[in-house]
Design an enzyme around this catalytic site. Sequence first.
Site, PDB file in Angstrom:
ATOM      1  N   SER A   1      23.044  -1.785  16.102  1.00  0.00           N
ATOM      2  CA  SER A   1      23.383  -0.650  16.958  1.00  0.00           C
ATOM      3  C   SER A   1      24.655  -0.890  17.754  1.00  0.00           C
ATOM      4  CB  SER A   1      22.236  -0.368  17.935  1.00  0.00           C
ATOM      5  OG  SER A   1      22.029  -1.485  18.790  1.00  0.00           O
TER       6      SER A   1
ATOM      7  N   HIS B   1      23.104   2.715  10.713  1.00  0.00           N
ATOM      8  CA  HIS B   1      22.360   2.588  11.966  1.00  0.00           C
ATOM      9  C   HIS B   1      21.285   3.667  12.048  1.00  0.00           C
ATOM     10  CE1 HIS B   1      22.124   3.044  16.579  1.00  0.00           C
ATOM     11  NE2 HIS B   1      21.234   2.166  16.152  1.00  0.00           N
TER      12      HIS B   1
ATOM     13  N   GLU C   1      23.664   6.843  11.616  1.00  0.00           N
ATOM     14  CA  GLU C   1      25.110   6.682  11.756  1.00  0.00           C
ATOM     15  C   GLU C   1      25.616   5.829  10.594  1.00  0.00           C
ATOM     16  OE1 GLU C   1      25.901   6.849  16.536  1.00  0.00           O
ATOM     17  OE2 GLU C   1      25.037   5.002  15.730  1.00  0.00           O
TER      18      GLU C   1
ATOM     19  N   ASN D   1      25.322   5.583  20.999  1.00  0.00           N
ATOM     20  CA  ASN D   1      25.318   4.667  22.132  1.00  0.00           C
ATOM     21  C   ASN D   1      26.590   4.763  22.961  1.00  0.00           C
ATOM     22  OD1 ASN D   1      22.760   3.605  21.830  1.00  0.00           O
ATOM     23  ND2 ASN D   1      23.413   2.010  20.424  1.00  0.00           N
TER      24      ASN D   1
END
Length: 271
Positions: A158, A179, A191, A229
Site C-alpha cells: 500500500s 494494491h 490500484e 492513501n
Amino acid sequence: PGCLRVHEMSIRSSSFLLRGGSRGMGNSGSWLSTQRVGVVGLGLMGHGIAQVAAEKGFEVTAVELEPRFLDSGMKRITDSVHKMASKAAAKGKMTEAEAKEHAEQTLSRITPSTDRGALGECDLIIEAVIEDLSLKKMLYEEIGRLVSDTTVIASNTSSLPITEMGHFSGRPSQMVGLHFFNPVQLMALVEVVKTDFTSAHAFGVAMDFTRAIGKTPVECIDTPGFVVNRLLVPYICEAIRLVERGVAKPSDVDLAMKLGSGEQGGVRLDE
C-alpha cells in the site's frame, strides 16, 4: 500524532472474457493469457486475493514460508469460501447444491505450498507479505531467479516503492503494483501501479486480470501513497488536528463528514 507514515518512492487496458471455468481467455486485443496465479503470503490480504482469483476460474498456487502459516491461510480461505457461498444461497442467488459445488470448485483450484520454486510455473505472481522492505528484497531476488521473461510480478503493497521491488527482482519491466483493499472479497477497487520501467505487456496483464476477477482498476504511477492513501492520510490527519485544537468533538467531526460529504469520518477511519 496518530497520522500514518507514507514511505517515499520514486496504460494500457482492454476488455476480458473469462470462459471455460479454469482459463482466462482474452478477447481480441486483450493482454491476458494468464492461467496460473501465484500468491505469496496468505495473511489478511493474500488469502482474499487467492480466493477471488480461484473463484473466477484461475488456478492458484498459494505459497507461505512455513507450514503453520500455510495451514492458517488455507483455513481462512476455506472458511471464507463456505461463508460467502452460504450467504449467496440464503439470499437466493444460488441453490444449496450450487453453493456447495461452487465452494468445492473454488477450493480445488488452489494448490497450497511451502515451496517457492512452485512460483516458477505461474504466469502472474502477487506478493502479499508483510510491509518489510528487507524481507521483500530477499523474496524478490528469489522470484527474479525463478520466473520466465513473460511472467508478470506484482506487489500488493500500500505504500512501499514498486520501482525498488522491481530492481530487487532484476526484472523491473515485469513489475507492477496491484494494491487491493480489505476485505478483498468485497472491496471493488484495485490500484494498478506502473513504474517508469513497467512494460506495456505487464501493465496490460495487470489491468486485464483486475477486471477478470470482477474488480475495478484505477491506473496510477509509482508515487507515495498511490491514489487512495495519498488522499486518505492527509484527511485523517486533518480530522485529528481539528480534535486536538478543540474545533469539534471526534463524534461531531465524523458526523459532519458523513452528513456533509457522504464520507466516513476521518477520526473513525484512524481508529
